[in-house]
Structures are given as C-alpha cells and as structure tokens.
Design a protein around this motif. Structure first.
Motif, PDB file in Angstrom:
ATOM      1  N   ALA A 253       0.833  -1.210   0.000  1.00 55.29           N
ATOM      2  CA  ALA A 253       0.000   0.000   0.000  1.00 55.29           C
ATOM      3  C   ALA A 253       0.865   1.257   0.000  1.00 55.29           C
ATOM      4  CB  ALA A 253      -0.930  -0.009   1.218  1.00 55.29           C
ATOM      5  N   TYR A 254       1.983   1.214   0.726  1.00 54.14           N
ATOM      6  CA  TYR A 254       2.874   2.375   0.784  1.00 54.14           C
ATOM      7  C   TYR A 254       3.508   2.653  -0.570  1.00 54.14           C
ATOM      8  CZ  TYR A 254       6.796   5.357   2.116  1.00 54.14           C
ATOM      9  OH  TYR A 254       7.690   6.398   2.196  1.00 54.14           O
ATOM     10  N   VAL A 255       3.966   1.604  -1.223  1.00 55.37           N
ATOM     11  CA  VAL A 255       4.639   1.771  -2.510  1.00 55.37           C
ATOM     12  C   VAL A 255       3.663   2.201  -3.600  1.00 55.37           C
ATOM     13  CG1 VAL A 255       5.860   0.543  -4.363  1.00 55.37           C
ATOM     14  CG2 VAL A 255       6.510   0.172  -1.974  1.00 55.37           C
ATOM     15  N   SER A 256       2.489   1.573  -3.619  1.00 56.92           N
ATOM     16  CA  SER A 256       1.521   1.850  -4.690  1.00 56.92           C
ATOM     17  C   SER A 256       0.620   3.032  -4.387  1.00 56.92           C
ATOM     18  CB  SER A 256       0.659   0.612  -4.938  1.00 56.92           C
ATOM     19  OG  SER A 256      -0.174   0.344  -3.821  1.00 56.92           O
ATOM     20  N   ARG A 257       0.479   3.382  -3.100  1.00 59.07           N
ATOM     21  CA  ARG A 257      -0.468   4.400  -2.643  1.00 59.07           C
ATOM     22  C   ARG A 257      -1.896   4.016  -2.984  1.00 59.07           C
ATOM     23  NH1 ARG A 257       1.466   6.305   1.260  1.00 59.07           N
ATOM     24  NH2 ARG A 257      -0.070   7.996   1.203  1.00 59.07           N
ATOM     25  N   VAL A 258      -2.143   2.707  -3.114  1.00 54.21           N
ATOM     26  CA  VAL A 258      -3.478   2.199  -3.427  1.00 54.21           C
ATOM     27  C   VAL A 258      -3.834   1.136  -2.392  1.00 54.21           C
ATOM     28  CG1 VAL A 258      -4.920   1.020  -5.123  1.00 54.21           C
ATOM     29  CG2 VAL A 258      -3.191   2.660  -5.888  1.00 54.21           C
ATOM     30  N   SER A 259      -4.910   1.370  -1.643  1.00 48.53           N
ATOM     31  CA  SER A 259      -5.299   0.458  -0.571  1.00 48.53           C
ATOM     32  C   SER A 259      -5.597  -0.944  -1.092  1.00 48.53           C
ATOM     33  CB  SER A 259      -6.531   1.008   0.151  1.00 48.53           C
ATOM     34  OG  SER A 259      -6.967   0.112   1.159  1.00 48.53           O
ATOM     35  N   SER A 260      -6.321  -1.028  -2.193  1.00 50.83           N
ATOM     36  CA  SER A 260      -6.696  -2.345  -2.716  1.00 50.83           C
ATOM     37  C   SER A 260      -5.475  -3.142  -3.163  1.00 50.83           C
ATOM     38  CB  SER A 260      -7.689  -2.200  -3.868  1.00 50.83           C
ATOM     39  OG  SER A 260      -7.130  -1.459  -4.931  1.00 50.83           O
ATOM     40  N   MET A 261      -4.444  -2.464  -3.649  1.00 51.96           N
ATOM     41  CA  MET A 261      -3.222  -3.159  -4.051  1.00 51.96           C
ATOM     42  C   MET A 261      -2.569  -3.820  -2.846  1.00 51.96           C
ATOM     43  SD  MET A 261      -1.183  -4.088  -6.456  1.00 51.96           S
ATOM     44  CE  MET A 261      -1.402  -3.009  -7.884  1.00 51.96           C
ATOM     45  N   GLY A 262      -2.516  -3.095  -1.733  1.00 47.58           N
ATOM     46  CA  GLY A 262      -1.976  -3.679  -0.516  1.00 47.58           C
ATOM     47  C   GLY A 262      -2.749  -4.906  -0.085  1.00 47.58           C
ATOM     48  N   ALA A 263      -4.077  -4.811  -0.150  1.00 46.82           N
ATOM     49  CA  ALA A 263      -4.924  -5.930   0.241  1.00 46.82           C
ATOM     50  C   ALA A 263      -4.710  -7.144  -0.648  1.00 46.82           C
ATOM     51  CB  ALA A 263      -6.387  -5.499   0.198  1.00 46.82           C
ATOM     52  N   LEU A 264      -4.658  -6.909  -1.946  1.00 46.27           N
ATOM     53  CA  LEU A 264      -4.516  -8.010  -2.892  1.00 46.27           C
ATOM     54  C   LEU A 264      -3.162  -8.694  -2.757  1.00 46.27           C
ATOM     55  CD1 LEU A 264      -6.181  -6.288  -5.965  1.00 46.27           C
ATOM     56  CD2 LEU A 264      -7.068  -8.275  -4.738  1.00 46.27           C
ATOM     57  N   VAL A 265      -2.105  -7.912  -2.620  1.00 44.24           N
ATOM     58  CA  VAL A 265      -0.765  -8.497  -2.487  1.00 44.24           C
ATOM     59  C   VAL A 265      -0.649  -9.280  -1.177  1.00 44.24           C
ATOM     60  CG1 VAL A 265       1.700  -7.997  -2.283  1.00 44.24           C
ATOM     61  CG2 VAL A 265       0.313  -6.759  -3.946  1.00 44.24           C
ATOM     62  N   ALA A 266      -1.216  -8.731  -0.103  1.00 41.89           N
ATOM     63  CA  ALA A 266      -1.180  -9.431   1.183  1.00 41.89           C
ATOM     64  C   ALA A 266      -1.923 -10.758   1.107  1.00 41.89           C
ATOM     65  CB  ALA A 266      -1.785  -8.550   2.270  1.00 41.89           C
ATOM     66  N   ALA A 267      -3.097 -10.738   0.497  1.00 43.43           N
ATOM     67  CA  ALA A 267      -3.884 -11.969   0.379  1.00 43.43           C
ATOM     68  C   ALA A 267      -3.165 -12.996  -0.495  1.00 43.43           C
ATOM     69  CB  ALA A 267      -5.262 -11.657  -0.194  1.00 43.43           C
ATOM     70  N   LEU A 268      -2.658 -12.550  -1.639  1.00 39.72           N
ATOM     71  CA  LEU A 268      -1.988 -13.467  -2.565  1.00 39.72           C
ATOM     72  C   LEU A 268      -0.723 -14.076  -1.971  1.00 39.72           C
ATOM     73  CD1 LEU A 268      -2.463 -11.434  -5.862  1.00 39.72           C
ATOM     74  CD2 LEU A 268      -3.411 -13.707  -5.384  1.00 39.72           C
ATOM     75  N   SER A 269      -0.076 -13.365  -1.060  1.00 41.23           N
ATOM     76  CA  SER A 269       1.162 -13.877  -0.448  1.00 41.23           C
ATOM     77  C   SER A 269       0.893 -14.751   0.770  1.00 41.23           C
ATOM     78  CB  SER A 269       2.060 -12.705  -0.045  1.00 41.23           C
ATOM     79  OG  SER A 269       1.480 -11.968   1.033  1.00 41.23           O
ATOM     80  N   SER A 270      -0.336 -14.768   1.266  1.00 39.49           N
ATOM     81  CA  SER A 270      -0.615 -15.410   2.553  1.00 39.49           C
ATOM     82  C   SER A 270      -0.350 -16.916   2.549  1.00 39.49           C
ATOM     83  CB  SER A 270      -2.063 -15.139   2.982  1.00 39.49           C
ATOM     84  OG  SER A 270      -2.991 -15.676   2.042  1.00 39.49           O
ATOM     85  N   THR A 271      -0.718 -17.594   1.479  1.00 38.46           N
ATOM     86  CA  THR A 271      -0.483 -19.043   1.431  1.00 38.46           C
ATOM     87  C   THR A 271       1.012 -19.343   1.378  1.00 38.46           C
ATOM     88  OG1 THR A 271      -2.611 -19.372   0.317  1.00 38.46           O
ATOM     89  CG2 THR A 271      -1.005 -21.170   0.189  1.00 38.46           C
ATOM     90  N   LEU A 272       1.746 -18.538   0.611  1.00 38.98           N
ATOM     91  CA  LEU A 272       3.206 -18.708   0.556  1.00 38.98           C
ATOM     92  C   LEU A 272       3.815 -18.484   1.933  1.00 38.98           C
ATOM     93  CD1 LEU A 272       5.839 -19.093  -1.014  1.00 38.98           C
ATOM     94  CD2 LEU A 272       5.808 -16.635  -1.510  1.00 38.98           C
TER      95      LEU A 272
END
Length: 201
Positions: free
Chosen positions: A139-158
């Motif tokens: 979210a900090y790098v992209s300045r987009v809240s949804s991007m932070g959410a999506l990246v966090a979710a996608l990385s969670s299983t890993l």
C-alpha cells in the motif's frame, strides 16, 4: 486443515457463532457514533476501513480497522480456547464470511481485509505479521489500498508454507479466493489505471 477432532455439532455451533460475530457491521456503527451518518451514502458505500477513511476521520478509520480485525481474532481465540484448532479455523472462516456477507445488510458487506488480517494474527501470528507487513509495504509503494490488500492476500499461502504453518494454508487459499472475488471491481480499475489513491474519494 488441522485434524478434525471436534464433534460436528460443536463445529456447526462455532460456524454460526463465528458468522454472527463477523457480521457485526462495525464500519456502519463507528461512523454513526462519530457523527458521520450513514456510511452507505459516503464514498464507495462499502462498510470497511478504506471507505470510513473517506469521512476524513483517521480516528474513525483506525477504530473500524481495529474492531473489524478484532472480531476475526476473537472468533479464532474463543473457538480455540473452548473447542480446539479445528473449531478455530471454522470460526475464523465464518467470521470472515459474516463480514463479507452479513445477513443484517442483505449479504452486502465489506471486502474482508481487516477481518482476514485479524484472524490470521490469532490463528498463526507469524503468518499474520507477514501479511500485515506485506499489506503495509504494498500500500505504501503503490499508494493504493486495494493493491496492498490483494498483495497481502496473494502472499498469505506462501507465507504459511514458508513459515511452517502448513495446516492453515488451505484456509489462506480459500480466504484469498474470496478476497479476489470481492475486489473484482478494484482489479478492473487497477488494470484501467483508475483506482483511487489512498486519501482520495
């Protein structure tokens, strides 16, 4: 998934309790308490933290974040203490579903990110911390809240696999799929370059 050791009726009970706890629409309640009226008529109309922030109140947004995350964590911790690890995963999953699809709001709830992070912190805290840090960084790098959410979710299983919490990997995968689906409009806007930046309406 962990070994199923809890009796089916008890698992069903924790499923119901988890759903009811998760379905409490804290975003709506917080904005009313802070005097901002009906959150459904503000910004995107969503009941989550990002839309609460569009009221201009960081305190209201932080309160919503804490409560939405807290209800996911509470569902997990209560079920773990009173039943077991299998019940904790069931309660956490249903708390997440309750937030996204609350019966009180005709199944039109939030996108589940704060509740996801809260239940992960309670279920497997190293995975939860990794997801929170991933969310903040993206979210900090992209300045987009949804991007932070999506990246966090996608990385969670890993993160679950890398950090030695394989039994929660199935749950993280299921939660990620729901988060992706709940963010389908955001994904379309991200691809079009029209997704609002943090702090913008």
């Amino acid at each position: 998934m962990p070994l199923i050791e809890t009796a089916l009726p008890m698992l069903l009970l924790w499923a119901v309790l988890g759903y009811l706890l998760g379905s409490i629409p804290f975003g709506l309640l917080v904005t009313r308490v802070f005097g901002f009226g009906n959150l459904r008529e503000i910004g995107s109309g969503n009941i989550g933290t990002t839309n609460v922030l569009r009221t201009g109140s960081k305190a209201a947004a932080a309160t919503t974040l804490f409560l939405d995350g807290g209800k996911g964590a509470a569902a997990v911790l209560l079920a773990r203490f009173l039943a077991g690890e299998d019940a904790a995963q069931v309660a956490g999953l249903l708390a997440f579903i309750g937030h996204c699809f609350p019966v009180w709001l005709r199944f039109k709830g939030g996108k589940g990110v704060a509740t996801f992070l809260g239940l992960m912190l309670a279920l497997a805290w190293p995975v939860g911390i990794a997801c929170c840090l991933t969310w903040l960084a993206a979210a900090y790098v992209s300045r987009v809240s949804s991007m932070g959410a999506l990246v966090a979710a996608l990385s969670s299983t890993l993160w679950a696999l890398v950090l030695g919490h394989g039994p929660v990997a199935g749950l993280t995968l299921a939660l990620t799929l729901v988060i992706l689906w709940r963010h389908k409009d955001n994904i379309a806007r991200l691809r079009a370059g029209t997704e609002p930046k943090i702090g913008k309406s």
